[in-house]
Design a protein around this motif. Structure first.
Motif, PDB file in Angstrom:
ATOM      1  N   PHE A 133       0.880  -1.226  -0.035  1.00  0.00           N
ATOM      2  CA  PHE A 133      -0.093   0.088   0.014  1.00  0.00           C
ATOM      3  C   PHE A 133       0.777   1.188   0.145  1.00  0.00           C
ATOM      4  O   PHE A 133       1.823   1.435   0.949  1.00  0.00           O
ATOM      5  CB  PHE A 133      -0.843  -0.132   1.194  1.00  0.00           C
ATOM      6  N   ALA A 134       0.842   2.143  -1.058  1.00  0.00           N
ATOM      7  CA  ALA A 134       1.342   3.063  -1.171  1.00  0.00           C
ATOM      8  C   ALA A 134       0.954   4.496  -1.295  1.00  0.00           C
ATOM      9  O   ALA A 134      -0.182   4.738  -1.637  1.00  0.00           O
ATOM     10  CB  ALA A 134       2.362   3.102  -2.461  1.00  0.00           C
ATOM     11  N   VAL A 135       1.512   5.601  -0.663  1.00  0.00           N
ATOM     12  CA  VAL A 135       0.841   6.969  -0.668  1.00  0.00           C
ATOM     13  C   VAL A 135       2.100   7.958  -1.303  1.00  0.00           C
ATOM     14  O   VAL A 135       3.215   7.765  -0.746  1.00  0.00           O
ATOM     15  CB  VAL A 135       0.351   7.513   0.724  1.00  0.00           C
ATOM     16  N   ARG A 136       1.699   8.313  -2.341  1.00  0.00           N
ATOM     17  CA  ARG A 136       2.505   9.479  -2.971  1.00  0.00           C
ATOM     18  C   ARG A 136       2.374  10.800  -2.479  1.00  0.00           C
ATOM     19  O   ARG A 136       1.122  11.367  -2.393  1.00  0.00           O
ATOM     20  CB  ARG A 136       2.540   9.402  -4.539  1.00  0.00           C
TER      21      ARG A 136
ATOM     22  N   ILE B  92      -2.243  -4.684  -4.562  1.00  0.00           N
ATOM     23  CA  ILE B  92      -1.322  -3.344  -4.595  1.00  0.00           C
ATOM     24  C   ILE B  92      -2.550  -2.193  -4.394  1.00  0.00           C
ATOM     25  O   ILE B  92      -3.497  -2.598  -5.279  1.00  0.00           O
ATOM     26  CB  ILE B  92      -0.560  -3.193  -5.720  1.00  0.00           C
ATOM     27  N   GLY B  93      -2.190  -1.234  -3.425  1.00  0.00           N
ATOM     28  CA  GLY B  93      -3.047  -0.433  -3.371  1.00  0.00           C
ATOM     29  C   GLY B  93      -2.362   1.113  -3.367  1.00  0.00           C
ATOM     30  O   GLY B  93      -1.208   1.011  -2.833  1.00  0.00           O
ATOM     31  N   VAL B  94      -2.868   2.114  -4.032  1.00  0.00           N
ATOM     32  CA  VAL B  94      -2.362   3.157  -4.000  1.00  0.00           C
ATOM     33  C   VAL B  94      -3.459   4.586  -3.607  1.00  0.00           C
ATOM     34  O   VAL B  94      -4.652   4.354  -4.203  1.00  0.00           O
ATOM     35  CB  VAL B  94      -1.884   3.596  -5.315  1.00  0.00           C
ATOM     36  N   ALA B  95      -3.247   5.121  -2.638  1.00  0.00           N
ATOM     37  CA  ALA B  95      -3.966   6.122  -2.289  1.00  0.00           C
ATOM     38  C   ALA B  95      -3.465   7.606  -2.891  1.00  0.00           C
ATOM     39  O   ALA B  95      -2.334   7.998  -2.829  1.00  0.00           O
ATOM     40  CB  ALA B  95      -3.748   6.472  -0.621  1.00  0.00           C
ATOM     41  N   MET B  96      -4.479   8.323  -3.221  1.00  0.00           N
ATOM     42  CA  MET B  96      -4.092   9.468  -3.802  1.00  0.00           C
ATOM     43  C   MET B  96      -5.293  10.655  -3.807  1.00  0.00           C
ATOM     44  O   MET B  96      -6.464  10.120  -3.707  1.00  0.00           O
ATOM     45  CB  MET B  96      -3.842   9.255  -5.481  1.00  0.00           C
ATOM     46  N   GLY B  97      -5.021  11.827  -4.140  1.00  0.00           N
ATOM     47  CA  GLY B  97      -6.054  12.737  -4.446  1.00  0.00           C
ATOM     48  C   GLY B  97      -6.748  12.753  -5.758  1.00  0.00           C
ATOM     49  O   GLY B  97      -5.924  12.249  -6.584  1.00  0.00           O
ATOM     50  N   VAL B  98      -7.700  13.459  -5.521  1.00  0.00           N
ATOM     51  CA  VAL B  98      -8.476  13.786  -7.098  1.00  0.00           C
ATOM     52  C   VAL B  98      -7.508  14.316  -8.040  1.00  0.00           C
ATOM     53  O   VAL B  98      -7.491  13.817  -9.265  1.00  0.00           O
ATOM     54  CB  VAL B  98      -9.610  14.680  -6.832  1.00  0.00           C
ATOM     55  N   ASN B  99      -6.893  15.424  -7.786  1.00  0.00           N
ATOM     56  CA  ASN B  99      -5.831  16.005  -8.640  1.00  0.00           C
ATOM     57  C   ASN B  99      -4.863  14.950  -9.440  1.00  0.00           C
ATOM     58  O   ASN B  99      -4.500  15.002 -10.549  1.00  0.00           O
ATOM     59  CB  ASN B  99      -5.132  17.183  -8.090  1.00  0.00           C
TER      60      ASN B  99
ATOM     61  N   ARG C 208      -5.895  -1.504  -6.865  1.00  0.00           N
ATOM     62  CA  ARG C 208      -6.933  -0.410  -6.908  1.00  0.00           C
ATOM     63  C   ARG C 208      -6.387   0.885  -6.222  1.00  0.00           C
ATOM     64  O   ARG C 208      -5.512   1.137  -5.508  1.00  0.00           O
ATOM     65  CB  ARG C 208      -7.949  -1.107  -5.686  1.00  0.00           C
ATOM     66  N   VAL C 209      -7.220   2.027  -6.751  1.00  0.00           N
ATOM     67  CA  VAL C 209      -6.646   3.440  -6.524  1.00  0.00           C
ATOM     68  C   VAL C 209      -7.900   3.612  -5.219  1.00  0.00           C
ATOM     69  O   VAL C 209      -9.031   3.547  -5.494  1.00  0.00           O
ATOM     70  CB  VAL C 209      -7.221   4.097  -7.693  1.00  0.00           C
ATOM     71  N   TYR C 210      -7.522   4.276  -4.161  1.00  0.00           N
ATOM     72  CA  TYR C 210      -8.074   4.631  -3.223  1.00  0.00           C
ATOM     73  C   TYR C 210      -8.125   6.323  -2.960  1.00  0.00           C
ATOM     74  O   TYR C 210      -7.127   6.893  -2.749  1.00  0.00           O
ATOM     75  CB  TYR C 210      -7.816   4.072  -1.694  1.00  0.00           C
ATOM     76  N   LEU C 211      -9.296   6.877  -3.304  1.00  0.00           N
ATOM     77  CA  LEU C 211      -9.332   8.186  -3.993  1.00  0.00           C
ATOM     78  C   LEU C 211      -9.813   9.040  -2.690  1.00  0.00           C
ATOM     79  O   LEU C 211     -10.886   8.881  -2.037  1.00  0.00           O
ATOM     80  CB  LEU C 211     -10.355   8.410  -5.011  1.00  0.00           C
ATOM     81  N   TYR C 212      -8.895  10.121  -2.344  1.00  0.00           N
ATOM     82  CA  TYR C 212      -9.394  11.134  -1.267  1.00  0.00           C
ATOM     83  C   TYR C 212      -9.905  12.335  -1.848  1.00  0.00           C
ATOM     84  O   TYR C 212      -9.286  12.701  -2.897  1.00  0.00           O
ATOM     85  CB  TYR C 212      -8.154  11.611  -0.447  1.00  0.00           C
ATOM     86  N   PRO C 213     -11.024  12.969  -1.466  1.00  0.00           N
ATOM     87  CA  PRO C 213     -11.718  13.728  -2.115  1.00  0.00           C
ATOM     88  C   PRO C 213     -10.859  15.310  -2.037  1.00  0.00           C
ATOM     89  O   PRO C 213      -9.964  15.269  -1.079  1.00  0.00           O
ATOM     90  CB  PRO C 213     -13.089  13.959  -1.335  1.00  0.00           C
TER      91      PRO C 213
ATOM     92  N   LEU D 262      -5.780   2.778   3.836  1.00  0.00           N
ATOM     93  CA  LEU D 262      -5.157   1.455   4.310  1.00  0.00           C
ATOM     94  C   LEU D 262      -6.243   0.643   4.875  1.00  0.00           C
ATOM     95  O   LEU D 262      -6.477  -0.542   4.606  1.00  0.00           O
ATOM     96  CB  LEU D 262      -4.250   1.649   5.382  1.00  0.00           C
ATOM     97  N   GLU D 263      -7.466   1.190   5.674  1.00  0.00           N
ATOM     98  CA  GLU D 263      -8.373   0.649   5.985  1.00  0.00           C
ATOM     99  C   GLU D 263      -9.323  -0.254   5.156  1.00  0.00           C
ATOM    100  O   GLU D 263      -9.603  -1.211   5.267  1.00  0.00           O
ATOM    101  CB  GLU D 263      -9.551   1.582   6.895  1.00  0.00           C
ATOM    102  N   LEU D 264      -9.495   0.505   4.167  1.00  0.00           N
ATOM    103  CA  LEU D 264     -10.270  -0.080   2.914  1.00  0.00           C
ATOM    104  C   LEU D 264      -9.391  -0.971   2.362  1.00  0.00           C
ATOM    105  O   LEU D 264     -10.210  -2.164   1.954  1.00  0.00           O
ATOM    106  CB  LEU D 264     -10.824   1.010   1.953  1.00  0.00           C
ATOM    107  N   PHE D 265      -8.275  -0.882   2.088  1.00  0.00           N
ATOM    108  CA  PHE D 265      -7.233  -1.757   1.234  1.00  0.00           C
ATOM    109  C   PHE D 265      -7.246  -3.121   2.066  1.00  0.00           C
ATOM    110  O   PHE D 265      -7.570  -4.268   1.550  1.00  0.00           O
ATOM    111  CB  PHE D 265      -5.958  -1.134   1.149  1.00  0.00           C
ATOM    112  N   THR D 266      -7.143  -3.098   3.514  1.00  0.00           N
ATOM    113  CA  THR D 266      -6.997  -4.528   4.140  1.00  0.00           C
ATOM    114  C   THR D 266      -8.263  -5.114   4.265  1.00  0.00           C
ATOM    115  O   THR D 266      -8.358  -6.481   4.131  1.00  0.00           O
ATOM    116  CB  THR D 266      -6.523  -3.964   5.509  1.00  0.00           C
ATOM    117  N   LYS D 267      -9.419  -4.561   4.109  1.00  0.00           N
ATOM    118  CA  LYS D 267     -10.779  -5.307   3.691  1.00  0.00           C
ATOM    119  C   LYS D 267     -10.813  -5.859   2.471  1.00  0.00           C
ATOM    120  O   LYS D 267     -11.221  -7.045   2.303  1.00  0.00           O
ATOM    121  CB  LYS D 267     -11.805  -4.063   3.938  1.00  0.00           C
TER     122      LYS D 267
END
Length: 475
Positions: free
Chosen positions: A245-248, A339-346, A377-382, A266-271
Motif C-alpha cells: 500500500f503506497a501513498v505518494r 497493490i493499493g495506491v492512495a491519492m487525491g483527485v488531482n 486499486r486506487v483509493y481516492l481522497y476527495p 489502508l483501512e479499505l485496502f485491508t478489507k
C-alpha cells in the motif's frame, strides 16, 4: 578533467601500494575480481589469499550454515568479510607487518539461469582499514544484473569489484565520488545497484539515506527504500510476496490530510485484500521529480521530509517514477498480491491525462494495462476546490471526453474506490499555505500537522522556519 583509469590500471595502482594487503573470497560467479589483480602484475605484495568457496558444504564448513540455505544474502556477505579479516589478524603479526592496511573483499552472487527466467543478483562488499591502527570500515552493496549472458555478467562483476576496492582506498573521503566511480567502464544499462551501506570510522559522518538518494539521482537504480530508523533496505526483502500500500506526496511537510488519506485508505485496502495491516507493507513515496520541483535537489530539505516521516514510523520509497504506472509496475516485479495506491483527485486526473504517455508506443492503454493490473486499486481522497468550494470525488471529477467510458469501466469494476470515511474538517488544509506560513513565521499552521511534527519543525528550523527573537532576548 582527469582521465579515468581502466580496471587494469586501478588494479596495478592497488598492487603497487605496499601498504594494502588482503584477501578475496568470491562465491557464485568465479574469481572475476581477483583475476584483474593477478593479470595487472605485482600482486604478490597485495593478495594474501584468493578463494572461491563454491560448493555449499565446503562454504558452510568455513562460514557456517545459513537460515533456509540462502547464500546470496547480506548476512552471508558480512560473515565472509569479517571471517576473512579475522584470519588475517590471527595469522599475521602487526609487528612484522608495519604500516599494512588490511582488507577483505567478498561477493556472493548468482548469475542468469539457463532458462533466462532469473537475471541474477548478488552482494558485493569490502572490509578495510584506512589507517593501520584504525578500526575496520565496510562498504556493502546489492547488485541486480541486467545483461542476458552469464559471461558478460561475470565480466561486469569483475569490473565492479575492482572499482569498489580502488574507491575504498582512494575516494573514502568523498563517498559521492566513490559511488560514481563504481560504474567506471560499466554502462548503466548493464548493472543496477539498488542498495548501498557505508559503516566504520571513516564513514562516521556519512548519511546513508543521502547515499541511497545518489543511486536514484545518478540513474543507478529506479528506487530505494529506507526504514524509520534511517537504515537502507533491500527492496526485494521489503516487498517480496507482500501486499503493498503506497501513498505518494511531497510531504513538505506531512499534514493531517496525508495521514487521513493513508489511514482510511489502508483501512479499505485491508478489507479488500482480506489481510491484516501487519501483512501489508506500507510505503510513503517521494519522487526525484518532486525533490527537483524547485531546481536542484536540496539535501537538507530532503532529509527534513524523510526525518518527519521517520518520526511517524513509516518506511520511505524514493523513486524515479514520475508516472504512477511505473511505480505499480515496479511493485509487481516483487509480488503478485494486492497493490493499493492512495491519492487525491488531482493526482487521478493526471493519471487520466494522455500527455504523460506520449513516450509509450501503446500510449495510455499500455500505461493502464500496467497501472490497473489485477488486484490493484486506487483509493481516492476527495478534494475541495479552493475557488468554487466544490468537493470533488470519483463521481463528479471530469476526465477527457474520449476517456469517459474507460474511466467508467474502472469505476464500475471497483478499481477506483472513494475514501468516504474522511474527516471533513481537513478539507481546508492545503500544504502550500502551511509552507507559506512556516516561512513567514505566521501562526495557525501547527494544529494542521500530526502530533509532534510542528515541534520538530521549530526545533530544527525546517522548511524555512525562523524563530522570532524578542528585543529582550537579543539584548
Amino acid at each position: 578533467m582527469t582521465q579515468k583509469l581502466t580496471p587494469k590500471q586501478k588494479a596495478l595502482v592497488i598492487n603497487l601500494d605496499s601498504s594494502i594487503y588482503g584477501t578475496f573470497a568470491e562465491i557464485g560467479a568465479g574469481q572475476e575480481t581477483v583475476r584483474h589483480f593477478f593479470r595487472a602484475g605485482g600482486a604478490s605484495q597485495t593478495i594474501a589469499k584468493a578463494m572461491s568457496a563454491y560448493d555449499k558444504d565446503f562454504s558452510d564448513a568455513i562460514y557456517g550454515k545459513e537460515v533456509k540455505n540462502r547464500y546470496v544474502t547480506q548476512t552471508r556477505l558480512r560473515k565472509m568479510l569479517r571471517y576473512e579479516v579475522s584470519l588475517i589478524e590471527e595469522r599475521l603479526e602487526r609487528e612484522t607487518n608495519p604500516g599494512k592496511r588490511f582488507f577483505s573483499y567478498a561477493n556472493t552472487v548468482t548469475t542468469i539461469n539457463f532458462d533466462k527466467t532469473s537475471k541474477g543478483h548478488g552482494w558485493v562488499g569490502i572490509r578495510f582499514q584506512s589507517h593501520q591502527k584504525e578500526e575496520y570500515n565496510e562498504i556493502v552493496l546489492h547488485v541486480k544484473f541486467v545483461e542476458n549472458d552469464a559471461t558478460l555478467q561475470q565480466e561486469t562483476l569483475g569490473y565492479l569489484g575492482v572499482n569498489l576496492i580502488y574507491g575504498a582506498y582512494h575516494y573514502a573521503d568523498n563517498p559521492r565520488k566513490l559511488i560514481e566511480s563504481l560504474y567506471d567502464d560499466i554502462a548503466l544499462d548493464k548493472l543496477e545497484i539498488d542498495m548501498i551501506d557505508f559503516s566504520g570510522p571513516t564513514f562516521r559522518y556519512v548519511e546513508n539515506r543521502l547515499m541511497s538518494l545518489q543511486l536514484v539521482k545518478l540513474g543507478m537504480t529506479e528506487a530505494v527504500i529506507f526504514n524509520s530508523e534511517g537504515n537502507n533496505m533491500l527492496p526485494a526483502n521489503v516487498l517480496y510476496k507482500k501486499n503493498i500500500f503506497a501513498v505518494r506526496g511531497s510531504f513538505r511537510p506531512v499534514t493531517l490530510v496525508n495521514i487521513d488519506m493513508f489511514e482510511n485508505g489502508l483501512e479499505l485496502f485491508t478489507k479488500d485484500a482480506n489481510c491484516a495491516k501487519e501483512e501489508t507493507e506500507v510505503l510513503f513515496e517521494i519522487t526525484i521529480a518532486n525533490l527537483r520541483a524547485f531546481g536542484d535537489i536540496d539535501e537538507r530539505d530532503f532529509l527534513d521530509r524523510v526525518d518527519i516521516l521517520a518520526k511517524l514510523g513509516y518506511n520511505i520509497l524514493i523513486s524515479n517514477f514520475s508516472e504512477y504506472y511505473r511505480m505499480v509496475d515496479y511493485f509487481a516485479t516483487f509480488t503478485n498480491k494486492f497493490i493499493g495506491v492512495a491519492m487525491g483527485v488531482n493526482n487521478l486526473l493526471d493519471v487520466f491525462d494522455e500527455e504523460y504517455y506520449k513516450n509509450l508506443s501503446g500510449g495510455i492503454l499500455e500505461a493502464f494495462g500496467k497501472f490497473f493490473r489485477k488486484d490493484m486499486r486506487v483509493y481516492l481522497y476527495p478534494y475541495k476546490d479552493q475557488t468554487t468550494g466544490e468537493l470533488l470525488d470519483s463521481n463528479n471529477l471530469k476526465v477527457n471526453t474520449n476517456l469517459k467510458e474507460l474511466y467508467k469501466y474502472f469505476k464500475i469494476n471497483n478499481r477506483i474506490v472513494d475514501i468516504e470515511n474522511y474527516n471533513p474538517a481537513y478539507s481546508e488544509i492545503y500544504s502550500r499555505e502551511i509552507l507559506k506560513k512556516i516561512a513567514n513565521n505566521e501562526s495557525g499552521w501547527e494544529d494542521k500537522l500530526p502530533e509532534g511534527v510542528a515541534e520538530m519543525i521549530k526545533e530544527r528550523s525546517m522548511f524555512g522556519y525562523k524563530e522570532e527573537v524578542t528585543y529582550e532576548e537579543f539584548k
